[in-house]
Design an enzyme around this catalytic site. Sequence first.
Site, mmCIF file in Angstrom:
data_model
loop_
_atom_site.group_PDB
_atom_site.id
_atom_site.type_symbol
_atom_site.label_atom_id
_atom_site.label_comp_id
_atom_site.label_asym_id
_atom_site.label_seq_id
_atom_site.Cartn_x
_atom_site.Cartn_y
_atom_site.Cartn_z
ATOM 1 N N TRP A 178 59.823 -60.832 17.700
ATOM 2 C CA TRP A 178 59.378 -59.742 18.572
ATOM 3 C C TRP A 178 60.627 -59.036 19.113
ATOM 4 C CZ3 TRP A 178 58.388 -60.230 24.368
ATOM 5 C CH2 TRP A 178 57.794 -59.061 24.871
ATOM 6 N N ASP A 259 56.975 -69.544 22.920
ATOM 7 C CA ASP A 259 56.379 -68.288 23.374
ATOM 8 C C ASP A 259 54.953 -68.265 22.849
ATOM 9 O OD1 ASP A 259 55.615 -65.763 24.041
ATOM 10 O OD2 ASP A 259 57.156 -64.719 22.879
ATOM 11 N N LYS A 295 46.563 -60.794 25.426
ATOM 12 C CA LYS A 295 45.750 -60.629 24.219
ATOM 13 C C LYS A 295 44.475 -61.461 24.260
ATOM 14 C CE LYS A 295 49.686 -60.238 23.209
ATOM 15 N NZ LYS A 295 50.845 -59.649 23.923
HETATM 16 N N1 PLA Z 1 55.740 -62.564 23.051
HETATM 17 C C1 PLA Z 1 55.344 -62.048 21.886
HETATM 18 C C2 PLA Z 1 55.628 -62.789 20.632
HETATM 19 C C3 PLA Z 1 54.651 -60.825 21.856
HETATM 20 O O1 PLA Z 1 54.258 -60.335 20.688
HETATM 21 C C4 PLA Z 1 54.398 -60.147 23.065
HETATM 22 C C5 PLA Z 1 53.676 -58.830 23.079
HETATM 23 C C6 PLA Z 1 54.828 -60.755 24.259
HETATM 24 C C7 PLA Z 1 55.498 -61.959 24.210
HETATM 25 C C8 PLA Z 1 54.649 -60.151 25.604
HETATM 26 O O2 PLA Z 1 53.384 -59.841 25.964
HETATM 27 P P1 PLA Z 1 52.972 -59.601 27.483
HETATM 28 O O3 PLA Z 1 54.203 -59.494 28.298
HETATM 29 O O4 PLA Z 1 52.201 -58.348 27.457
HETATM 30 O O5 PLA Z 1 52.174 -60.798 27.827
HETATM 31 N N2 PLA Z 1 53.854 -58.006 21.956
HETATM 32 C C9 PLA Z 1 53.088 -56.765 21.783
HETATM 33 C C10 PLA Z 1 53.282 -55.803 22.945
HETATM 34 C C11 PLA Z 1 51.615 -57.066 21.686
HETATM 35 C C12 PLA Z 1 54.689 -55.456 23.308
HETATM 36 O O6 PLA Z 1 55.543 -55.246 22.448
HETATM 37 O O7 PLA Z 1 54.914 -55.431 24.532
HETATM 38 C C13 PLA Z 1 53.533 -56.133 20.467
HETATM 39 O O8 PLA Z 1 52.976 -55.101 20.076
HETATM 40 O O9 PLA Z 1 54.419 -56.710 19.799
#
Ligand code: PLA
Length: 449
Positions: A178, A259, A295
């Site tokens: 991510w 995570d 989510k």
């Molecule tokens: N960890 C991972 C692996 C994630 O994909 C995301 C969210 C988070 C943590 C953090 O989410 P939160 O802080 O909202 O609980 N990833 C998303 C959104 C869904 C983003 O980038 O913020 C994504 O589209 O990858």
Amino acid sequence: MNPELASPSSSSDRRISVLARHLAGVEMDSKNDSISAFPTSGSDNNSVFSHVVRGPEDPILGVTVAYNKDPSPVKLNLGVGAYRTEEGKPLVLNVVRKAELLLVNDRSRVKEYLPITGLAEFNKLSAKLMFGANCPAIQENRVTTVQCLSGTGSLRVGAEFLAKHYLQRTIYIPQPTWGNHPKIFTLAGLSVKTYRYYDPATRGLNFQGLVEDLSSASSGAIVLLHACAHNPTGVDPTFQQWEQIRKLMRSKGLMPFFDSAYQGFASGNLDADAQPVRMFVADGGELLLAQSYAKNMGLYGERIGALSIVCKTADVAARVESQLKLVIRPMYSNPPIHGASIVAAILKNRDLYNEWTIELKAMADRIISMRQKLFEALRARGTPGDWSHIVKQIGMFTFTGLNSKQVSFMTKEYHIYMTSDGRISMAGLSSKTVPHLADAIHAAVKQVV
Ligand code: PLA
């Protein structure tokens, strides 16, 4: 001190420099700070911020910004991982609406500050959700859980704690991962390295590379692990591979930092998706866990999550918690009450909990059916390439293998928005939009190399 830190060149360098001084207990010398040389009065037009350059949009959230500007009626946002219904609308779970009604109708509820560590009931229930009802670490009070600002906030608080109190400042993150992970950890004061994870040739796990890289990691290093539904690849280790990873990490004293942003979204089952984490807790060793309800309860904007640290003894856990409070208090003082109250209301009531699991399974199943539909649509068009990874990958995303030029083409010609690494949020797709996406992929693969 690292000479780079002494003369920061970019804003992130500057923040790291401030943090480094803070950790070292050195006060900033305001006389050396060039910003203070400019006047702040309204009498002249020179802004003290005139040197500020426009920052880039976020690689994921910036996709939504671009999407919002597009007037096309066929536009489709498959960038951010946010669940949509078959009608393409955001979903508030029924069970969340029910919990909110309960909260609103409860006149005894007030809006006082929560403790620094958040809502105690929420913390207990969150630990139980991931570690299991009969987890010995919970029963022995070896787990400290603090409510944080969703997954991101939990990662940040955990990382800042580690940077201050852990013997190692190096964290290994999977390649790819991510996009926010390296930024969160760097700004928290950790030094980020990567371990091999994904093999583009097989579109699967590079298990050998992973094992080699963790084997050569320095003893005690922190390792970021996606608990399930790896983002962006949709590729998870098998349980057997998890067991090998666990043994390797424990033998080298590596510190697991899980995570968990997608519990329930991988298999549709909360316990099955918690299995990798539970394997690491069962061996009695220590670990960190960042949990998000964005989510799996659809509580994206409520910013509700938790950081747990599993320790060897109750005494250590209590002292760790006292230090987490010192991280949190100057950061945001204490967390918001509403999301935590919704989650607690659902987790503590058997009927609401059961209803949640059914709605969660329905979301996971709809995503799986989108995988099948997209795969079949590409096969029907005779799109060149093996697209079986679409149905094999797990969770919210398909890591298509499309390159950034092909992604730009799809955005320009078809108004389909996705991240430039070729990741598609399957949760944003519906039966109605699959043909449009399949047409776009087909054209991109045929026309753009
Ligand atoms: N960890 C991972 C692996 C994630 O994909 C995301 C969210 C988070 C943590 C953090 O989410 P939160 O802080 O909202 O609980 N990833 C998303 C959104 C869904 C983003 O980038 O913020 C994504 O589209 O990858």
